[in-house]
Design an enzyme around this catalytic site. Structure first.
Site, PDB file in Angstrom:
ATOM      1  N   ALA A 169     -14.451  -6.506 107.965  1.00 25.12           N
ATOM      2  CA  ALA A 169     -15.362  -6.928 106.893  1.00 25.12           C
ATOM      3  C   ALA A 169     -15.931  -8.308 107.186  1.00 25.12           C
ATOM      4  O   ALA A 169     -17.133  -8.550 107.024  1.00 25.12           O
ATOM      5  CB  ALA A 169     -14.635  -6.923 105.549  1.00 25.12           C
ATOM      6  N   ASP A 170     -15.077  -9.227 107.619  1.00 25.04           N
ATOM      7  CA  ASP A 170     -15.545 -10.563 107.998  1.00 25.04           C
ATOM      8  C   ASP A 170     -16.550 -10.483 109.138  1.00 25.04           C
ATOM      9  O   ASP A 170     -17.622 -11.111 109.094  1.00 25.04           O
ATOM     10  CB  ASP A 170     -14.358 -11.410 108.467  1.00 25.04           C
ATOM     11  CG  ASP A 170     -13.573 -12.010 107.324  1.00 25.04           C
ATOM     12  OD1 ASP A 170     -14.164 -12.263 106.267  1.00 25.04           O
ATOM     13  OD2 ASP A 170     -12.367 -12.225 107.485  1.00 25.04           O
ATOM     14  N   LEU A 171     -16.200  -9.743 110.179  1.00 30.15           N
ATOM     15  CA  LEU A 171     -17.056  -9.686 111.364  1.00 30.15           C
ATOM     16  C   LEU A 171     -18.403  -9.063 111.044  1.00 30.15           C
ATOM     17  O   LEU A 171     -19.448  -9.564 111.458  1.00 30.15           O
ATOM     18  CB  LEU A 171     -16.353  -8.906 112.476  1.00 30.15           C
ATOM     19  CG  LEU A 171     -15.059  -9.524 113.008  1.00 30.15           C
ATOM     20  CD1 LEU A 171     -14.387  -8.584 113.996  1.00 30.15           C
ATOM     21  CD2 LEU A 171     -15.318 -10.881 113.651  1.00 30.15           C
ATOM     22  N   GLY A 174     -20.631 -11.356 108.977  1.00 34.38           N
ATOM     23  CA  GLY A 174     -21.210 -12.403 109.811  1.00 34.38           C
ATOM     24  C   GLY A 174     -22.335 -11.897 110.691  1.00 34.38           C
ATOM     25  O   GLY A 174     -23.384 -12.547 110.827  1.00 34.38           O
TER      26      GLY A 174
END
Length: 396
Positions: A169-171, A174
């Protein structure tokens, strides 16, 4: 030392990185790897900083913050905020992942900045979005994986939900933010105006559910866990040869026929249990058992060679070491070398997109906190007396 761009592609753009943890820094790394002058703004050393990536000398931090410059500014001080605004006035892009209300309280939201910099592209990354009933909740990768549906379709049936083994989710948030920034910069060339763009960990997960969302929205089907096997294409999944596991992917009737012949089971082509996709779906368990029984006669190398030569996709299941030693990956040159002044030679994975004329590269390791503060402030026109005073009063 003068700033060395990683690539000519984005070297004309300056990006102010106000982010922490992973999603925001990942966005800015994408731009830095293609040459943007990314200025990472951090709190001074004596104040609590971002140590969530294992500290400044940790491999995770080094990988995430490469190709950037670092300036420290105390945003709790009025002069720190004013200096940041002065820096932003020279920039093309700002990226932030504060809680949605913080930027307004600090006076560094898009509307407050655009008057002095009408071409500014302002990117916000949050856990759940800039508005709405959950906007002020703290966001975290695994929370978004769960709320975004991903954990409900990951793992073995009956074993409960399972997270993905990377902070996906973070990647994705971003990377999607970086894509939005590039779109906004392209549009600015036509309109002359910047804009505010925003994404979130939750939105990135909803988008990444891909065919699972279309199965529900169009067909009314709610996807469930299928373990190591594809939910709709059968047989596709993890199978066991004599010496271990491998992946096999069989898509379409022609590939199914090739698969049967290579495996020495041409009778399956006409077998009413397996002759078409719906039948194979109903009889998935018996088919997988028979496939594994036949695969057990030979090692993986044999089957991988035979299947791929016959046009059936098949491959090893590698750990990280084996993956990086794979000759094809080495041929693609994905691992890059860089030298850190304090940590020595480093190796890290570069970008997965190859631009033939303006490729990305890694030209500098992650900076120490505030390593370029005086260099950047001097670029803003501040003199030695200003720097001495600001340092003495804790502005940086």
């Amino acid at each position: 030392m003068p700033h060395l761009p990683a690539s000519q592609a984005l070297q004309r753009f300056r990006v102010i990185d106000l982010t922490q943890v992973r999603a925001g820094p990942t966005c800015c790394r994408q731009l830095a790897d293609w040459g943007a002058d990314v200025v990472q703004v951090q709190m001074p050393e004596h104040m609590r900083g971002d140590d969530t990536l294992g500290g400044q000398d940790g491999s995770d931090y080094q990988y995430t913050h490469r190709n950037k410059r670092s300036i420290t500014l105390n945003l709790k001080e009025a002069e720190g905020i004013e200096t940041l605004k002065r820096l932003i006035a020279t920039a093309d892009v700002v990226v932030e992942n504060f809680r949605p209300d913080v930027k307004f309280r600090l006076g560094i939201d898009y509307e407050s900045l655009v008057a002095d910099n009408p071409g500014l592209v302002y990117a916000s990354i949050s856990g759940f979005g800039q508005t709405g009933p959950l906007a002020t909740r703290p966001g975290f990768d695994q929370i978004a994986q769960g709320m975004g549906g991903l954990m409900s379709v990951t793992g073995q049936p009956g074993d409960g939900p399972m997270r993905v083994g990377i902070p996906i989710a973070d990647l994705c948030a971003g990377i999607f933010a970086a894509q939005g920034i590039l779109v906004a910069l392209l549009e600015r060339e036509a309109s002359g105006h910047g804009q505010w763009l925003h994404t979130s960990l939750l939105e990135s997960m909803v988008y990444m559910m891909d065919f699972q969302t279309s199965r529900y929205l169009i067909d009314g089907e709610v996807g469930t866990q299928a373990g190591n096997f594809h939910p709709t294409s059968i047989p596709t999944g993890v199978y066991k040869a004599r010496d271990g596991y491998m992946n096999i992917a069989v898509f379409g009737s022609k590939i199914w026929e090739r698969f049967c012949n290579i495996l020495g089971a041409p009778e399956w082509i006409a077998d009413p249990r397996y002759h078409d996709k719906p039948s194979r779906s109903v009889n998935r368990e018996s088919l997988n058992a028979e496939i594994n029984q036949r695969l057990a006669a030979q090692d993986r190398a044999h089957w991988i060679r035979e299947f791929n030569d016959g046009g059936v996709a098949c491959g090893l299941i590698s750990d990280v070491r084996e993956m990086l030693e794979e000759p094809q990956i080495q041929h693609l040159g994905m691992v890059k070398d860089v030298v850190s002044a304090r940590l020595g030679p480093q190796r890290m994975v570069g970008q997965p997109v190859q631009l033939e004329r303006t490729p990305s590269s890694i030209v500098r390791s992650a900076p120490r906190r505030g390593e370029h503060t005086e260099e950047i402030l001097t670029e803003l026109g501040l003199g030695s007396e200003d720097l001495s005073r600001m340092k003495a009063t804790g502005v940086y």
